[in-house]
Structure formats: C-alpha cells, structure tokens
Design an enzyme around this catalytic site. Sequence first.
Site, PDB file in Angstrom:
ATOM      1  N   SER A  42       0.837  -1.188   0.000  1.00  0.00           N
ATOM      2  CA  SER A  42       0.000   0.000   0.000  1.00  0.00           C
ATOM      3  C   SER A  42       0.874   1.240   0.000  1.00  0.00           C
ATOM      4  O   SER A  42       2.099   1.155   0.033  1.00  0.00           O
ATOM      5  CB  SER A  42      -0.895   0.007   1.235  1.00  0.00           C
ATOM      6  OG  SER A  42      -0.084   0.234   2.380  1.00  0.00           O
ATOM      7  N   LYS A  43       0.230   2.381  -0.024  1.00  0.00           N
ATOM      8  CA  LYS A  43       0.919   3.680  -0.027  1.00  0.00           C
ATOM      9  C   LYS A  43       1.931   3.769   1.103  1.00  0.00           C
ATOM     10  O   LYS A  43       3.014   4.321   0.949  1.00  0.00           O
ATOM     11  CB  LYS A  43      -0.100   4.805   0.174  1.00  0.00           C
ATOM     12  CG  LYS A  43      -0.767   5.231  -1.094  1.00  0.00           C
ATOM     13  CD  LYS A  43      -0.625   6.741  -1.267  1.00  0.00           C
ATOM     14  CE  LYS A  43      -1.010   7.161  -2.661  1.00  0.00           C
ATOM     15  NZ  LYS A  43      -0.018   7.486  -3.559  1.00  0.00           N
ATOM     16  N   ARG A  44       1.521   3.232   2.222  1.00  0.00           N
ATOM     17  CA  ARG A  44       2.365   3.342   3.410  1.00  0.00           C
ATOM     18  C   ARG A  44       3.721   2.655   3.246  1.00  0.00           C
ATOM     19  O   ARG A  44       4.684   2.981   3.938  1.00  0.00           O
ATOM     20  CB  ARG A  44       1.513   2.823   4.564  1.00  0.00           C
ATOM     21  CG  ARG A  44       2.032   1.939   5.585  1.00  0.00           C
ATOM     22  CD  ARG A  44       0.883   1.584   6.546  1.00  0.00           C
ATOM     23  NE  ARG A  44       0.310   0.298   6.156  1.00  0.00           N
ATOM     24  CZ  ARG A  44       0.850  -0.863   6.452  1.00  0.00           C
ATOM     25  NH1 ARG A  44       1.968  -0.908   7.146  1.00  0.00           N
ATOM     26  NH2 ARG A  44       0.289  -1.982   6.060  1.00  0.00           N
ATOM     27  N   HIS A  45       3.835   1.750   2.291  1.00  0.00           N
ATOM     28  CA  HIS A  45       5.133   1.116   2.030  1.00  0.00           C
ATOM     29  C   HIS A  45       5.935   1.885   0.987  1.00  0.00           C
ATOM     30  O   HIS A  45       6.994   1.450   0.550  1.00  0.00           O
ATOM     31  CB  HIS A  45       4.944  -0.304   1.496  1.00  0.00           C
ATOM     32  CG  HIS A  45       4.203  -1.206   2.429  1.00  0.00           C
ATOM     33  ND1 HIS A  45       2.917  -1.628   2.185  1.00  0.00           N
ATOM     34  CD2 HIS A  45       4.557  -1.741   3.612  1.00  0.00           C
ATOM     35  CE1 HIS A  45       2.528  -2.409   3.176  1.00  0.00           C
ATOM     36  NE2 HIS A  45       3.493  -2.486   4.053  1.00  0.00           N
ATOM     37  N   GLY A  46       5.393   3.009   0.571  1.00  0.00           N
ATOM     38  CA  GLY A  46       6.113   3.783  -0.449  1.00  0.00           C
ATOM     39  C   GLY A  46       5.632   3.476  -1.856  1.00  0.00           C
ATOM     40  O   GLY A  46       6.187   3.961  -2.827  1.00  0.00           O
TER      41      GLY A  46
END
Length: 460
Positions: free
Chosen positions: A233-237
Amino acid sequence: MIRTRFAPSPTGVLHIGGARTALFNYLFAKKEKGEFLLRIEDTDKERSKPEFEKDIIESLKWLSLDWDGEIIYQSKRLALYEEELKKLLDEGKIFWCPHRKEELEIEKQGQIIRKESPRHFCDFREGGGEKGILRFKNDTKEKITFQDLIRGEISFEAELLGDFSIAKSFKEPLFLFANSLDDSLLGITHVIRGEDHISNTPKQLMILKALGLRKPEYAHLPLILGKDKSKLSKRHGAAAVYEYKEQGYLFQTMVNFMALLGWHPENEQEIFSKEELIEKFSIKRVQKAGAVFDLEKLNWLNKEHIKKTDNKTLVDLFSPFLKQEWRKNPEYLGKIVELEKPRIAVLKDIADKIDFFFEEPEFDKNILKWKETQSFEEVKENLSEIRELLKEIPENEFIQSKIEKILLPFADKKGRGEVLWPLRAALSGRRQSPGPFEIAEILGKEKTLKRIENALSLMK
Ligand code: GLU
C-alpha cells in the site's frame, strides 16, 4: 507465434502492480519474438474514465512498454460480445436471471464478489426468467484443472462456483465474459496476470468451452507485498507510476525494479537494461511467493541508473526540478551534474543539493570548524592563507588540478582536515558536499574568493 496482452480496466491510474503485469507480458512476448497487445477493458461505463485511460497509456509509454498494433477497446467490440451471448442463450448455455443484480452480487474492480453463498444455482436456469442479468448455466460436475505456468496444477470444484453472472445485458458483458472471449478471438497464447485472478480462471475456462474456443495458457503472478509482508500500500512507499516519474525515478529504474518483483535471474545480477531483461527473462523463474517491495532497493537502483546516464540527458531530466534561473546555463549545470551525479538517488533531490552553486550560502559559522576543538583563530588563519594562495592562480587556470597543486602542500603542512574542511564549508555552506577543489573550479576564481571573504567576515 506467442502473443500476450495487457488488459487494464481504466477505472483508476496505473499502479506498480498493473505496470509489473504489463512488463512481464511484454518481456515474455519479446523474449519469444512474439507480440504484446494492449487491450483497454472499458465495458463498465460507470467506472471507466478517459483520464484513467490516458494515464495508463502515458505511463506505459513512459516505461517504454510499447505494444504492437493499435490499442484494442472493448467498448468498440460490443456487437461481437452480443452475438456470442445470443448464441449461448439459444443453445441454452446461459439464461436470464430475473434476480436483480444487486441482490446477487456486487462487482468490484472487474471481479465478481458474491454476497450470497457461492453454491448458488438459480431457479430460472432452465429458462422462464426474463430480463435481469445473464448467467452461465454451470452444469460441470467434475473438477476444473489447469496448469498454471508459475504455480503448477490448480484445481477447482466446479460445482462450488454456481451459476455465475457473465453479462448485465446483451450490450453489457461483464469482465469474465468479454475478457475470456477476447483472449481467444485475439489469439492470445499466454495470459499473464495477477494472482487475484486465479479464481476467475475456472469460470473463464467454462465459458471458453461453452463457446467452443481455444484456451490460452495461464500464468498468475505473485502478489506484491510491503516489507512487513502485508499487502502493498501507499504506506510502504508504493505509488502510481506517474508519481514515480514526478519524483524523479528513471523509467529504466522502474523497469529494472519491477522485473525483480517476482522474477530473479540465474546469477546475482541486479542491474538490468530492458534489453538484458528481454534476453534473460523466463516465466519459469517467476516465484510463487509474494514479492517484497523494497523502497531502499528502488532508490539504490535509481542511483545506479543515474550513474549510467550521460550528463546531457541528465541535465534535461533534472531540469523540471530546478529553479528557472538555474537552467539558463546548461554548460555550468552540466559540470554540477557531473559532480553530484554519484550522490543523487531521486532526481527531485538535486535542487536541495546544488543550490549553493547558484546562490551564496547562508550558514552558521560553527560549521567552518573541522572539529569542535579547532579554534576560529586557526580557521581564520588557514582561510586567509588559502585566499592568498588562490589569488596567485590566473583566472583561466583556475581548475581542480591546479588548485589542488597549489593548496595541498599547505594542507599537508597544517593538516588536511584543518585546512580543507573550512574551505569546503566556506564554499558550500554545508557539512556535507563534494570536495573543495571541485567546487572551487565550478564556482570560478571570483566567486571562490568572495565566499572565503564572506566566511572570514562571519568570524570577525
Ligand atoms: N481488466 C482486468 C484487470 O484489470 C484484466 C485481467 C486479466 O489480465 O485478465 O484486472
């Protein structure tokens, strides 16, 4: 001949997962000297948007994943789907189900998600239902098995799949139907797609069998996971492809990075050009297990690909990230780029690193001291001596090697750190920067002396 396709639904921008699917289809086809097609699956009128289609096409172009022939639009092939649906209805292989679609299923991302128990056989399967939606009469009793090129044999109990929906009306085919029909009609030999489509495959095989059409080979790619092994997801970059472009990742980096999301070469090689990937790629070396998205690796790869890029191209690539007035002198910029190139991970980082070449740096005088113990007296003394030595060099000989030759004996006498650190800090205004001789050459004699002067006055 081998023929693959990338079949995005234009219901969102192209993300790394979709782009990886496109890449694997591309590499596989090119390796086998086959064809790679682009098919836009835009039959869902409500969710398909021209801006998403544009983004997908632009992103593929940027990644240099060129498709063969014209783009195929499913929305232009509706008559063809209708004809096949009518044939199936006449043959009693599909039926009208009057249950409202919403009562049965919700469609999400081209996938059918059932609200009801999957073991659903409709009361109207033998006919008598009017309008509503078209469903497939699933009379298959045996297991459906196929050989996945990555995962090996995969089997499903056909009965558990029930009578599944294939069209909202003659003119509104659902993903399962249009997708499988097109794969066969367009002569797609290999369907390479995300593992989220595995459960669609048995239904698509049933559809193709009912239509009497040839089935393609299937290869389902592993999921992409974050470093913590949860779904990416976004949170992983992770970001949309255009966002990587905007941040300053090279397309060569993205192609290289995405290829390694699930595929590995036989040796330890990690840096690949697209041509090398085409040569080395093999579907047999694609793993089943989830592929981990590693942002650090992406940055490292970008650095490597930047190093491989010539300065002129880099100046152009860096330009959008630079202030207007910095771009006026490409030659000056070229020298700076040459110097900073090994230190840049993402193109957008450059602006922060090179501002001191264009603007006089403002800084705290403490950074002029090599070590806490160095006194300002000593810094002043050393900088004054440097100033005098540099003054001797004629303007047109103010180059790195010459500057070095003049300053090194003094630095060796007084200590390299003691002499060169204050000079470097005076020129760049930073604790970290390229070396003082390189900076001095680029700045030129006048600016170099001015900055030494400025530093001296800071310590007054
Ligand atoms: N339109 C489908 C998707 O975007 C294509 C799936 C497939 O490749 O078969 O997921």
